[in-house]
Scaffold this motif. Structure first.
Motif, PDB file in Angstrom:
ATOM      1  N   VAL A 145      40.412   3.607  18.861  1.00 42.35           N
ATOM      2  CA  VAL A 145      40.682   4.579  20.221  1.00 42.35           C
ATOM      3  C   VAL A 145      41.720   3.944  20.914  1.00 42.35           C
ATOM      4  N   GLU A 146      43.004   4.423  21.486  1.00 39.09           N
ATOM      5  CA  GLU A 146      44.055   3.961  21.772  1.00 39.09           C
ATOM      6  C   GLU A 146      44.051   4.621  23.435  1.00 39.09           C
ATOM      7  N   THR A 147      44.315   3.686  24.472  1.00 40.18           N
ATOM      8  CA  THR A 147      44.341   3.929  25.758  1.00 40.18           C
ATOM      9  C   THR A 147      45.721   4.302  26.055  1.00 40.18           C
ATOM     10  N   LEU A 206      48.271  15.297  27.053  1.00 39.43           N
ATOM     11  CA  LEU A 206      48.614  16.666  27.338  1.00 39.43           C
ATOM     12  C   LEU A 206      48.003  17.499  25.855  1.00 39.43           C
ATOM     13  N   THR A 207      47.055  18.153  26.036  1.00 43.13           N
ATOM     14  CA  THR A 207      46.420  18.640  24.834  1.00 43.13           C
ATOM     15  C   THR A 207      46.766  20.426  24.768  1.00 43.13           C
ATOM     16  N   SER A 208      46.551  20.747  23.632  1.00 49.05           N
ATOM     17  CA  SER A 208      46.775  22.471  23.481  1.00 49.05           C
ATOM     18  C   SER A 208      48.060  22.689  23.784  1.00 49.05           C
ATOM     19  N   ALA A 209      49.228  21.806  23.211  1.00 54.57           N
ATOM     20  CA  ALA A 209      50.514  22.063  23.797  1.00 54.57           C
ATOM     21  C   ALA A 209      51.244  22.727  22.686  1.00 54.57           C
ATOM     22  N   THR A 210      52.179  23.561  22.864  1.00 48.33           N
ATOM     23  CA  THR A 210      53.059  24.160  22.014  1.00 48.33           C
ATOM     24  C   THR A 210      54.431  23.332  22.088  1.00 48.33           C
ATOM     25  N   VAL A 211      54.843  22.653  21.376  1.00 53.22           N
ATOM     26  CA  VAL A 211      55.992  21.806  21.641  1.00 53.22           C
ATOM     27  C   VAL A 211      57.306  22.477  20.861  1.00 53.22           C
ATOM     28  N   VAL A 235      51.282   9.824  26.223  1.00 55.47           N
ATOM     29  CA  VAL A 235      52.214   9.277  27.034  1.00 55.47           C
ATOM     30  C   VAL A 235      51.505   7.893  27.825  1.00 55.47           C
ATOM     31  N   ARG A 236      52.618   6.799  27.513  1.00 52.31           N
ATOM     32  CA  ARG A 236      51.928   5.689  28.088  1.00 52.31           C
ATOM     33  C   ARG A 236      53.094   5.298  29.056  1.00 52.31           C
ATOM     34  N   GLY A 237      52.888   4.623  30.372  1.00 49.68           N
ATOM     35  CA  GLY A 237      54.150   4.467  31.206  1.00 49.68           C
ATOM     36  C   GLY A 237      55.027   5.602  31.186  1.00 49.68           C
ATOM     37  N   ALA A 257      42.448   8.692  27.787  1.00 44.80           N
ATOM     38  CA  ALA A 257      43.619   8.963  28.705  1.00 44.80           C
ATOM     39  C   ALA A 257      43.004   8.609  30.042  1.00 44.80           C
ATOM     40  N   THR A 258      43.831   8.072  30.894  1.00 41.32           N
ATOM     41  CA  THR A 258      43.436   8.042  32.509  1.00 41.32           C
ATOM     42  C   THR A 258      43.332   9.693  33.019  1.00 41.32           C
TER      43      THR A 258
END
Length: 488
Positions: A27-29, A34-39, A55-57, A74-75
């Motif tokens: 598991v990556e921190t 952002l979930t359920s995104a339409t990119v 996103v990190r930083g 995620a934070t």
């Protein structure tokens, strides 16, 4: 011993026949998920639903199918409910200025860009050059767009503009370019108020030799192709591209240089002699040379229509300080003094100029989406006007994708930032816009940001509204204590 060997053989046999289990990914921190995104991929003109953006930083570290969300801790996690995520907007032509007394008001424009989804601006010179250079490296407000700036622009001797580098000969131009390189400017701005035509061309050539991008107002006394052939990177303002379509451009330029006509009369002559086939030929050559055009069409249209439009109730007035609004008076008063013929000429030039936008598109010329927002340019409200610019492009025949390209893809590329910006993808900067409606179907969707991600920080709808209220409150307080200067 025989018993031990039998047991070992049985164990090996069991291992050989047992099904293999997949090794779970660690598991990556991350800071933001952002979930359920339409990119939205602006360059390809496509959308991809059911995505997650990690996103990190200030960086996007992954864009993956929603099913892989369990790979991240995620934070902060934000379920977008299938809303659209696209790169944040860039305004490729703005101005900061109005003198030292307006430094604070200019700084307070920064969050106004951000609440409108504008995450980066290209400052095309004003009279606060050193201040803007300082802001580029140390943002003046917590929520500020990235700034790319020309620093002070190159001009002739004793021009109307303040804060420029005055040049009267080639040695002056060389010294100006030395200074601009020392300032680490992002591009070189050259204007034509008093600059000699031969020095204009010299400045463009010398800047190119140094590997510096150039943008300019092209002197009426030389042709657009002369400037482009010298190596000009971008033409600022669409009316310069319009004059390139005149079948008599060179002769009209010579008449202007000889003092036979005023600048306004000269622009009318260019419009009167605009020829579609000439324009197509010149625009094809601009594409070959890689010369871009920053149209600032909304700004010029607003100024041309000052005799038609009542701006006294504009919503944008509540967001711009009184000192900057006072700088609008110069253009308003000048427009009010125009004769009926001058007004008619102004509208005619505007209409002919607007015709060139789809022609440039058809020729493959890069169109940079810029507004001319800032001081002096009346009722051209920072942040808001970029949406007006985009909508005007579509009204004139560009698709929403083509309009957005000039802001979020070709804008960064022009400034050599394409590796970091222009897409929602791993490795790109986390400067994003979250929208309710697909902007590839309706470009006006950019007006209503559900959220903005700025340098990796999510600014949700509630915080965006709080920021708008704070901007309005600051302007109201400034209005209460504002005392116009004699010049205002």
């Amino acid at each position: 011993m025989r018993t031990i060997l039998i047991a070992a053989a049985a164990l090996l046999s069991a291992c050989a026949t047992a099904p293999l289990t997949a090794v779970e990914s660690p598991v990556e921190t991350v800071d933001l998920l952002l979930t359920s995104a339409t990119v939205v991929d602006v360059e390809k003109g496509t959308t991809t639903p059911d995505q997650l953006v990690a996103v990190r930083g200030g960086d996007i570290v992954a864009v993956l199918p929603e099913s892989q969300a369990n790979r991240y801790r995620a934070t902060r996690t934000q379920d977008l409910g299938d809303r659209y995520v696209m790169p944040g907007l860039w305004d490729m032509h703005v101005h900061f200025g109005g003198g030292e007394a307006l430094i604070e008001e200019n700084a307070e424009l920064m969050p106004l860009y951000v609440v409108n989804g504008v995450v980066a601006v290209r400052d095309a010179a004003g009279d606060l050059a050193q201040q803007v250079l300082d802001w580029r490296d140390n943002p003046p407000m917590p929520d500020s767009p990235r700034i790319f700036t020309s620093g002070p622009k190159i001009e002739g001797i004793a021009p109307v503009w303040k804060g420029v580098i005055e040049t009267g000969d080639e040695a002056d131009v060389d010294a100006a370019l030395d200074r601009l390189q020392a300032l680490r400017v992002d591009f070189v701005k050259i204007t034509d108020n008093t600059l000699k035509p031969e020095l204009f061309l010299y400045a463009v050539r010398e800047a190119k030799k140094r590997g510096m991008k150039t943008s300019a107002h092209i002197p009426a006394s030389i042709t657009v192709l002369e400037a482009a052939e010298a190596g000009l990177s971008s033409i600022e303002h669409l009316d310069y591209a319009m004059k390139a379509g005149s079948k008599d451009e060179a002769a009209i330029a010579a008449d202007y240089l000889a003092g036979k006509y005023t600048y306004a009369q000269t622009m009318r002559r260019y419009a009167d002699t605009f020829d579609v086939e000439t324009a197509r030929r010149v625009y094809a050559r601009l594409r070959e040379l890689g010369t871009a055009v920053s149209s600032t069409l909304y700004g010029s249209t607003t100024l041309a229509n000052l005799d038609l439009d009542d701006h006294s109730h504009d919503d944008g007035l509540a967001y711009v300080g009184p000192g900057i609004r006072a700088t609008y008076a110069w253009r308003v008063e000048r427009a009010a003094k125009a004769t009926p013929q001058q007004v008619a000429d102004r509208h005619f030039v505007k209409d002919v100029t607007a015709r060139t936008l789809p022609m440039l598109r058809d020729a493959g010329v890069v169109i940079l989406t810029g507004t001319d927002a800032g001081f002096l340019n009346s009722f051209n409200y920072p942040g808001f006007s970029l949406h007006d610019e985009l909508e005007l492009y579509v009204k004139l025949g560009l698709t929403p994708r083509e309009a957005l390209m000039g802001s979020v893809v070709d804008g960064p590329r022009f400034l050599n930032q394409g590796e970091r910006y222009g897409a929602v993808a791993a490795g790109k900067s986390a400067d994003l816009l979250v929208l309710e409606v697909n902007p590839l179907a309706d470009v006006s969707a950019t007006r209503d940001a559900e959220a903005v991600v700025l340098r990796g920080r999510l600014i949700d709808a509630g915080e965006l509204e709080r920021m708008r209220a704070e901007i309005r409150a600051r302007v109201t307080a400034r209005n209460a204590r504002f005392t116009p200067s004699p010049a205002s």
